[in-house]
Design an enzyme around this catalytic site. Structure first.
Site, short mmCIF file in Angstrom:
data_model
loop_
_atom_site.label_atom_id
_atom_site.label_comp_id
_atom_site.label_asym_id
_atom_site.label_seq_id
_atom_site.Cartn_x
_atom_site.Cartn_y
_atom_site.Cartn_z
N HIS A 243 37.42 62.88 31.52
CA HIS A 243 38.12 64.12 31.18
C HIS A 243 39.62 64.04 31.48
CE1 HIS A 243 38.18 68.73 31.26
NE2 HIS A 243 39.35 68.42 31.81
N HIS B 288 39.37 72.81 27.76
CA HIS B 288 39.18 72.31 26.40
C HIS B 288 39.55 73.37 25.35
CE1 HIS B 288 37.11 68.37 26.79
NE2 HIS B 288 36.67 68.85 27.95
N ARG C 286 37.44 72.76 22.31
CA ARG C 286 36.13 73.40 22.46
C ARG C 286 36.30 74.91 22.34
NH1 ARG C 286 33.72 72.05 28.06
NH2 ARG C 286 33.77 69.97 27.09
N GLU D 80 35.40 64.17 36.87
CA GLU D 80 34.84 63.57 35.66
C GLU D 80 35.71 62.41 35.20
OE1 GLU D 80 33.01 67.79 33.89
OE2 GLU D 80 34.72 66.82 32.88
N ASP E 297 37.55 64.47 26.13
CA ASP E 297 36.54 63.69 26.86
C ASP E 297 36.32 62.40 26.09
OD1 ASP E 297 36.21 65.78 28.68
OD2 ASP E 297 34.51 66.63 27.61
#
Length: 258
Positions: A237, A169, A125, A234, A176
């Site tokens: 993740h 990320h 990301r 999460e 994810d």
């Protein structure tokens, strides 16, 4: 001792104006103290330029390294908690460091033997995407509240650690994902959607059914067996334990070719 972090468009500001003027074939690298904590403001900046192809060469296209994966890149679409395509996502592709992709291939082979495929929502990301999240967190838009944060006051996103000024990320070794059941042809029921900003997303949340909890554990155990560590908040993740760039945050766009 310093560690480098690519921070072209981070929420912390820093050298964003000068970074924006960096030539297309270079990336501005901000060196920061190695002991600065996750999300801490940069204490001192030393900006230098690094050829972009030197950085991108450490990454691979996940679907090429792990042919069995299914992609649903949520931040390329509008179906995400922001409700629009996120900055930096130029193509619906997943990128990862070579090391993380190799480990993910082992996970894929593992779960395939159990009747599943991996479905990826996000991998690398860019820092500019994290900056987009930060801007959104401070505006008045709540159009996706019902789908992704029905029980959360948007004003508390930072306070409750749902949004941060940096993301693992951006270091390139976090993914994810969920499981896809090859027998039913559907995603496995995990008791909640990806990116649900709610305590029910915690891997060990007790409010899901026994089957949903077991499904979360199948994914978790497979990832951990092959070198990934989970996140407490999460279920989807995971980060490679021995990630190659533990203090570096990249900002090249998500697309097939640099």
């Amino acid at each position: 001792m310093v560690a480098s972090a690519v921070c072209l468009a981070g929420c912390t500001g820093g050298n964003s104006q000068s970074d924006a003027k960096t030539a297309p074939d270079t990336l501005a690298v901000v060196e920061e103290p190695a002991d600065s904590g996750f999300g801490d403001p940069i204490k001192e900046n030393v900006v230098k330029k690094v050829p972009a192809n030197m950085i991108r060469s450490g990454f691979v296209v996940v679907s090429e390294a792990v042919p069995d994966v299914i992609l649903e890149i949520r931040y390329y679409s509008t179906y995400n908690f922001v409700g629009s395509r996120i900055d930096g996502y130029e193509e619906p592709v997943a990128l990862m460091t070579k090391e993380a992709a190799k480990a993910l291939k082992a996970v894929s082979d593992d779960v395939k033997a159990q009747g599943y495929r991996l479905k990826i929502y996000d991998a690398y990301r860019p820092a500019r995407a994290v900056a987009h999240f930060c801007r959104w967190a401070k505006d008045a838009d709540t159009s996706m509240k019902r789908a992704f944060y029905p029980n959360l006051d948007k004003a508390n996103l930072f306070k409750q650690d749902y949004i941060a000024t940096k993301s693992g990320h951006s270091r390139g070794s976090t993914v994810d994902l969920t499981l896809f059941d090859m027998r039913t042809g559907k995603e496995v029921d995990m008791g909640g959607t990806f990116d649900m900003l709610d305590p029910s997303a915690h891997p060990d949340y007790k409010g899901v059914t026994p089957q949903q909890y077991e499904n979360r554990q199948i994914l978790r155990q497979a990832m951990m067996r092959h070198g990934f560590k989970p996140l407490y908040s999460e279920w989807w993740h995971f980060t490679l334990r021995n990630e190659p760039y533990p203090n570096t945050y990249f900002d090249f766009p998500v697309r097939f070719n640099e």
